[in-house]
Design an enzyme around this catalytic site. Structure first.
Site, PDB file in Angstrom:
ATOM      1  N   ASN A 112     -25.383  28.092  58.936  1.00  0.00           N
ATOM      2  CA  ASN A 112     -26.295  27.745  60.024  1.00  0.00           C
ATOM      3  C   ASN A 112     -27.020  26.459  59.629  1.00  0.00           C
ATOM      4  O   ASN A 112     -27.900  26.472  58.781  1.00  0.00           O
ATOM      5  CB  ASN A 112     -27.306  28.864  60.265  1.00  0.00           C
ATOM      6  CG  ASN A 112     -28.304  28.495  61.353  1.00  0.00           C
ATOM      7  OD1 ASN A 112     -27.998  27.712  62.248  1.00  0.00           O
ATOM      8  ND2 ASN A 112     -29.512  29.033  61.261  1.00  0.00           N
ATOM      9  N   ILE A 113     -26.621  25.353  60.223  1.00  0.00           N
ATOM     10  CA  ILE A 113     -27.226  24.063  59.905  1.00  0.00           C
ATOM     11  C   ILE A 113     -28.301  23.790  60.950  1.00  0.00           C
ATOM     12  O   ILE A 113     -27.980  23.594  62.130  1.00  0.00           O
ATOM     13  CB  ILE A 113     -26.174  22.936  59.913  1.00  0.00           C
ATOM     14  CG1 ILE A 113     -25.021  23.297  58.989  1.00  0.00           C
ATOM     15  CG2 ILE A 113     -26.790  21.607  59.504  1.00  0.00           C
ATOM     16  CD1 ILE A 113     -23.747  22.536  59.271  1.00  0.00           C
ATOM     17  N   CYS A 137     -28.717  17.823  47.477  1.00  0.00           N
ATOM     18  CA  CYS A 137     -28.797  19.275  47.631  1.00  0.00           C
ATOM     19  C   CYS A 137     -28.374  19.854  46.284  1.00  0.00           C
ATOM     20  O   CYS A 137     -28.684  19.266  45.243  1.00  0.00           O
ATOM     21  CB  CYS A 137     -27.939  19.763  48.805  1.00  0.00           C
ATOM     22  SG  CYS A 137     -26.209  19.238  48.760  1.00  0.00           S
TER      23      CYS A 137
END
Length: 202
Positions: A112-113, A137
């Protein structure tokens, strides 16, 4: 979280845009870069995105000297976990601002971006006041790849070139969901913002 602004500094390493950091002077399996008596170790998957914008995996203390040579003003961290204390100390000592946009690192099919989070991170990344800037990240693949892909859309790269770059870093871990997100991401609301780096059609 935002720390103090920094003083001046020059970029101390030159790398090709969109390519993982490589150099003929590298030695050892950690890709150490030797300059005089000093050893500079770039973070995992490090590369220049464009003038004043870099990308990588999560930096640790072995990478601090290398990062210092870049003269960073800001770091965008796309991981949700608290920033490690040694990293915070490095930021404070060098006057680097930390912008944290926590995105959970999930595996397909549960990815889920959050579009609004990427949009806010994108605004920070293209703001010249925050550059030179590092985007990272955990591994410098998926979350970083999505943000860089959206930068490329602003630069009017064609989708095939954007996906080629994404796949160079993600390799066997490339996600269809990430590429779909990049394809559908609407940059029209950001086109009024001044771009400080090249805006070429590739």
């Amino acid at each position: 979280m935002i720390l103090e602004a920094r003083g001046g500094g020059e970029i101390g390493a030159v790398v090709d845009a969109s390519q993982p950091f490589k150099s003929p002077e590298m030695v050892g399996e950690n890709h150490e870069h030797v300059v005089g008596d000093e050893i500079f170790v770039p973070p995992l998957n490090f590369a220049m995105v464009d003038n004043g914008v870099f990308r990588s995996g999560f930096p640790d203390s072995a990478n601090f000297k290398f990062l210092q040579s870049l003269g960073l003003r800001s770091i965008i961290n796309l991981c949700p976990e608290p920033y490690p204390e040694p990293n915070n100390e490095f930021l404070k000592a060098n006057g680097i601002r930390l912008f944290q946009f926590g995105i959970d690192g999930c595996k397909e099919p549960f990815v889920n971006i959050p579009e609004e989070t990427i949009r806010e991170a994108l605004k920070v990344a293209i703001d010249v006041k925050n550059q030179p800037l590092l985007i990272h990240c955990k591994r410098g693949k998926h979350r970083t790849g999505c943000l860089v892909g959206c930068i490329r859309k602003l630069q009017r790269w064609c989708l095939s070139s954007i996906f080629d770059e994404y796949q160079r870093f993600a390799a066997a871990k490339a996600r269809v969901s990430d590429q779909r997100f990049i394809e559908l991401f609407d940059v029209s609301g950001l086109k009024h913002m001044p771009l400080t780096f090249s805006c070429s059609k590739k």
